[in-house]
Scaffold this active site. Structure first.
Site, short mmCIF file in Angstrom:
data_model
loop_
_atom_site.label_atom_id
_atom_site.label_comp_id
_atom_site.label_asym_id
_atom_site.label_seq_id
_atom_site.Cartn_x
_atom_site.Cartn_y
_atom_site.Cartn_z
N GLY A 163 0.80 -1.21 0.00
CA GLY A 163 0.00 0.00 0.00
C GLY A 163 0.84 1.27 0.00
N HIS A 164 0.15 2.40 -0.12
CA HIS A 164 0.84 3.69 -0.19
C HIS A 164 1.55 4.01 1.11
CE1 HIS A 164 -3.19 5.79 1.03
NE2 HIS A 164 -3.08 4.62 1.56
N ASN A 165 2.73 4.62 0.97
CA ASN A 165 3.53 5.06 2.11
C ASN A 165 4.07 3.93 2.98
OD1 ASN A 165 1.50 7.49 1.52
ND2 ASN A 165 3.33 8.34 2.46
#
Lengths: 344, 344, 344
Positions: B239-241
């Site tokens: 996922g993002h980050n």
């Protein structure tokens, strides 16, 4: 095409209950069907729609022979199988794919392209690759050098078949799938991971169907193998050196770890995970989301984590559901006993 | 290539038990090996094949030094590592990829393509992208504008690297993977979901390997980061980050939710799910199919749902297996007590 | 762009606590932000960073109005929503995509391409396909014959939309996704599996976003349908004849089996599996990794396997954690009772 129910019965089998002269022009689901259409009833969950369907005819299994319905019935031992055949009669033919190689495709001069093969736009076919007669390679698909694809195959758009692959006849591979990517093999060297070269192959036998965005890794050495007639759903992971038997069913999002052997006719339901280096015997069935950590004997139905005999697993699950009550019962026993102790 | 066992020992280390003059011409699995081939034994499950293998030589760990086998032995501390090196000696070289840009590729004039780079058919390289020397970009792959790919990388067919990506040196990305897709970020506005612009990047450090059909989302702001030497299997979701440390091992079908941090050397086994905004400490190991909902301290082995200390998890699982018996025991206690009560 | 905090408040709403004249030039995470940047605080896990952030301004929800921070505050009812809007103001615009059809694309002469459409390199557009105005079809994407894509859509690189698809307006599809692959339908004929023709379609309504490497199967007959505004994360499997309502959220690696209906506003968390032929009511929420085997009433939060009322599921999970203690308690009861028996 238009067929009478009688024509249909001649082609797919079954016994007509009602008027065999009605004319059918297409197929549909039992809820959506309109007059002039054929539908079927195989799943008891949809039984209640039988009396109200607007379909002109319904293929049913023998247990529904006496049900009351405005529709004509075609009673078949294998209702779903008969409907599948009926659909093949009525289904609008896919837009025809003309044989020939699209000018945008990049095909190595040393590749052998059989008669009647259709190679779509932006396809790449590597040196020494071979495509059997009547096979269709759709747009954007990559065939690595030396890949062999058999006759009558359908390889949908944006598939990747690396150099390691051999496909039999009448194989279907849906879009986005990757056959022959490197197995996940690393040897630890201190805290580093040394890549183990993956020099084996993938062998996909005749009549296999592989869903969309599936990954089948090539063997470290030897071959990852998918047996004749096996059907694989979308987003499935098949590790290196896995061997799958014939006519197995692998449902979506299943993961099979390296070097595991799956027998003939095995069914792995959705999201199952299977550990590496074990064997699942012929005809075994694994329930959805199970985690298989040990060998499974032939013919056994298993479920749960760790996967075990489904009957045992169900009993344990039922016990788990009653745990809050069990805690209360034990508390009451403790209270009763402490009372008994005090009284004594 | 042909090598004597003695030659091999000089190159990969280890002590010969038997005849060092035998000639080896290839590698194979212990069950499939033929005369003239080298194999190895690292997994005790295959120990029984050691006496019967037709291989001419077997790389074994020290515990098998005295075993009886017709094959010559090469005893190595790290048998799998030594075999990995041996494979690299024997492995048939990949069909060579000629440097150069295939005429069908669409490469922006502002892209910088290093020396010795091979760009395959139907590749797209966007404006301002940069590809380091000796890197191989296979057919059908997309490099967005501004993407940076380092030196000596292998990007397999049909990969997508969006504008947000920076890859280090010697990175391998297998087919179908998507690096830099938008993070899954929406802000609720009544019952609608307002898309949160995803304007961050993805940084993949040196020596990372990413499997097939993997997704690595770009950060909302900042960077999603995969640390040096980390190896990621197929069909993994990042996922993002998310920030992953160095030399981690992420097995197939794992999902890591947004903003979670994974330490150096962490191992996530197959189908694990990790919640967002938590940290898994260096060297932690998470068992297959676990659900990690809380931070995991460095070095701890966890498993189950919710994931906790593996020893505790195993004890609980053993208790669950004995639940039907426990219910019977409680029932007997209740009966005994009710008898006691009546007697009293 | 540079904006004062006061300008920003005018555009996204909210009340300024502090100096509205400070100038903001970009956005960042609360830990990474530098002077001149805007950040936000929505997740209480990051509250501790509020006092130390170097950001010049922070969008916060009303509960943080009185917190001490060197940064200026913008207090908004929906802090994340306001930040999303702020990001859209500050976000560096994507490299512009020029309208027009790349010369390498293969577009059927019978396809209808609207005004302002950008068709990237190596795209294939089949006969009779239709692309609405302002839509962007990125490199390597395949649009089958007859596909309809609405206006203002973004179809990222290497997507496959088969002949069966209809997309509404402003739909986003990320790379590697496959919309319209065959449903997984086979009828048993002895030990063989007869392919059931998949002749239905996929309908994707307006404002849907579909992540990377997602699979949406076409219906056997009828349509697989994804309702307006629904957002789907990466690596999700959606089976044939599934119907998803409006504004649902389907998180990564979820699998939905055939013919299941998902209501409006439903949330399926990561790695959830849903059985076929059931219904999940409007507004229901399913916890991560759950297995949904039965219908879920509207509005209910469920979790676990089999998925049930989340409160019950949590209580059961808590009981499971205490099983080792329960076993000890039962053992003590048995010992006490055996003592009592002997004493009696």
């Amino acid at each position: 095409v238009d067929l009478t129910l009688r024509d249909l019965a001649e082609r797919v089998g079954g016994e007509i209950v009602g008027d065999g002269s009605v004319v059918l022009s297409g197929v549909s689901g039992i809820r959506e069907a309109r007059a002039g259409q054929l539908t079927f009833l195989a799943n008891p969950k949809y039984e209640r729609y039988l009396s109200s369907t607007a379909a002109t005819a319904v293929i049913v299994s023998p247990s529904y022979r006496s049900v009351s319905s405005r529709a004509q019935l075609l009673v078949c031992e294998n209702a779903y199988g008969a409907f599948a055949k009926a659909m093949a009669l009525f289904a609008p033919p896919e837009p025809p794919v003309e044989p020939g190689v699209d000018p945008s495709a990049v095909v190595s001069p040393s590749a052998r392209i059989g008669e009647g093969v259709a190679v779509g736009p932006h396809v790449t076919v590597g040196a020494g690759a071979s495509v059997g007669e009547g096979t269709r390679i759709d747009a954007g698909t990559f065939l690595g050098p030396g890949v062999t694809v058999g006759r009558g195959c359908t390889i949908r758009p944006n598939v990747t078949l690396t150099a390691a692959c051999t496909l039999g006849d009448r194989v279907i591979v849906h879009s986005g799938s990757v056959i022959g990517s490197d197995g996940f093999g690393f040897a630890r060297e201190g805290c580093f991971h040394l890549k183990v070269p993956q020099i084996g192959t993938v062998v996909v036998e005749d009549d296999v169907e592989i869903g969309a965005n599936v990954c089948v890794d090539r063997a470290t050495v030897g071959a990852t193998r998918i047996g004749r007639g096996t059907k694989i759903d979308n987003l499935v992971q098949i590790g290196h050196n896995v061997v799958i038997g014939e006519d197995a069913i692998i449902v979506a999002q299943v993961g099979i770890s390296g070097s595991t052997r799956i027998g003939d006719g095995v069914v792995l339901a959705g999201q199952v995970g299977v550990a590496g280096h074990i064997e699942i015997g012929d005809g075994a069935v694994v329930g959805a989301q199970s985690g298989v950590t040990r060998p499974v004997p032939a013919g056994l139905k298993v479920s749960g984590y760790p996967a075990q005999n489904h009957a045992v697993s169900k009993r344990i699950l039922a016990c788990v559901q009653q745990l809050p009550a069990l805690f209360r019962r034990v508390r009451r026993l403790e209270q009763a006993l402490s009372r008994t102790d005090k009284e004594a």
